[in-house]
Design an enzyme around this catalytic site. Structure first.
Site: not given
Ligand code: NAD
Length: 351
Positions: A149, A79, A303, A211, A236-237, A66
């Site tokens: 993360a 970004k 998001v 998640t 969810g994004d 994106e």
């Molecule tokens: P990541 O892959 O490091 O961590 C995600 C975690 O979710 C994993 O440890 C995985 O095991 C766990 N998981 C998956 N399905 C699950 C379930 N059913 N129940 C419990 N845990 C579950 O990813 P991340 O960098 O931490 O990002 C997490 C989410 O946040 C991603 O979808 C990312 O796109 C989103 N995100 C959103 C924003 C925002 O501004 N809203 C910013 C950054 C990331």
């Protein structure tokens, strides 16, 4: 130094991952989260000034890439960010990012920066800023479902900005929960590792879902969420990627960053396009109420919006002189005679 002379304008400050980590530790994680939140709030308060558009997404079966642009008329920023839930299994990050800030009057970049760490920080600052307006007063316990993360950044931001003292962790992968619990040791937070999301949300007044799964997952079902809870749903994004059961949304008052983007990407993609939502800037300026009563379920359907990244880049730009953690990149071809680009190339012909 510029190898072609003193034209400093052609040298662009670059903040690498290593620089970013030094900046964070010079300032301190909690203080930086508080200061980032203040920059975001300042920009949300002048919301109407900004150019706004839903981000430009290139989808594939595995994820999304994106671009997120915006401008306040004087400064432009964008970004580049990806989201690839399957990356983790291959030892890669789900989300990586970098960004640019530029002068609108000349179009010349003023900063290029890593934004993988900065995104985690700004996302956490944004979530905590929303919770300050929406969470029930006196909320001290937060559940975090999804311990990847983003998780620890969220926990520390809610401690620094929203008064959270205890965090209850759950992830389908227990290694992620163990990692987050170990990293949060010594943070001052009371940490509990839980065996299910039902257990994690016990006694929590705030529930964060972060998640990663490219499907309409049901991380929280309707019966799990009682009155008065604040939901911070940030995982969810993307179209086709949600975390909450639709019935929860129907019982919640929903707050979003920029409605046209969230209707495409957020939890509310499950609802009619006319379902009422409030943009958070309206709450921050006092134009709309935040939490009104103790039984209301509030949902921040986060998001991630371009203005937050603009604020984060603006913040980093303002730390450059203070911290000195950057290098100059020879990024722009800028000959002394602006029309003599070819002449500059000729003068640099290897002998
Ligand atoms: P990541 O892959 O490091 O961590 C995600 C975690 O979710 C994993 O440890 C995985 O095991 C766990 N998981 C998956 N399905 C699950 C379930 N059913 N129940 C419990 N845990 C579950 O990813 P991340 O960098 O931490 O990002 C997490 C989410 O946040 C991603 O979808 C990312 O796109 C989103 N995100 C959103 C924003 C925002 O501004 N809203 C910013 C950054 C990331």
């Amino acid at each position: 130094m510029n190898p072609r002379g003193p034209g400093l304008l052609s040298l662009v400050p670059f903040v690498s991952v290593d620089h970013m980590m030094r900046i964070v530790w010079d300032i301190g994680v909690e203080r930086m989260l508080v200061e980032l939140a203040a920059y975001i709030e300042e920009d949300f308060r002048r919301w109407e000034l900004f150019d706004k558009t839903p981000r430009i997404a290139a989808h594939s079966a595995e994820g999304v890439i994106e671009l997120m642009p915006t401008s306040d008329g004087a400064t432009y920023g964008f970004k580049y960010v990806n989201g690839h839930p399957k990356n983790a299994a291959a030892g890669r990050q789900t989300v990586t990012a970098f960004g640019v800030l530029s002068h609108v009057d000349s179009g010349y970049p003023m900063l290029i920066s890593e934004m993988t760490i900065l995104t985690a920080l700004r996302t956490a600052a944004m979530s905590a800023l929303a919770a300050r307006a929406l969470a029930p007063p006196g909320a001290r316990t937060m559940a975090i479902v999804g311990n990847g993360a983003q998780c620890e950044f969220q926990a520390v931001a809610f401690k620094a900005l929203a008064g959270v003292e205890a965090v209850r962790l759950y992830d389908v992968d227990p290694r992620a929960t163990r990692k987050a619990a170990a990293n949060l040791k010594g943070s001052g937070l009371d940490i509990a590792a839980c065996g299910s999301s039902e257990e994690a949300i016990l006694g929590a007044q705030i529930v964060t879902t972060c998640t990663a799964d490219k499907r309409n997952a049901t991380i929280l079902t309707d019966n799990m969420i009682g009155p008065g809870v604040h939901l911070n749903a940030i995982g969810g994004d993307c179209p086709g990627k949600t975390e909450l059961h639709r019935d929860i949304l129907l019982r919640s008052d929903i707050f979003v960053e920029y409605a046209p983007q969230t209707r495409i990407e957020g939890e509310i993609q499950q609802l009619d396009a006319a379902h009422p939502v409030t943009e958070l800037w309206q709450v921050l300026t006092g134009e709309a109420p935040g939490r009104r009563d103790a039984r209301q379920i509030t949902l921040f359907d986060g998001v991630g919006f371009a203005i937050e990244d603009f604020s984060a880049l603006r913040y980093i730009r303002d730390q450059l002189d203070r911290t000195g953690h950057f290098v100059h990149l020879d990024l722009l071809a800028d000959p002394d005679d602006p029309r003599d680009l070819y002449g500059m190339l000729l003068r640099h012909r290897p002998r």
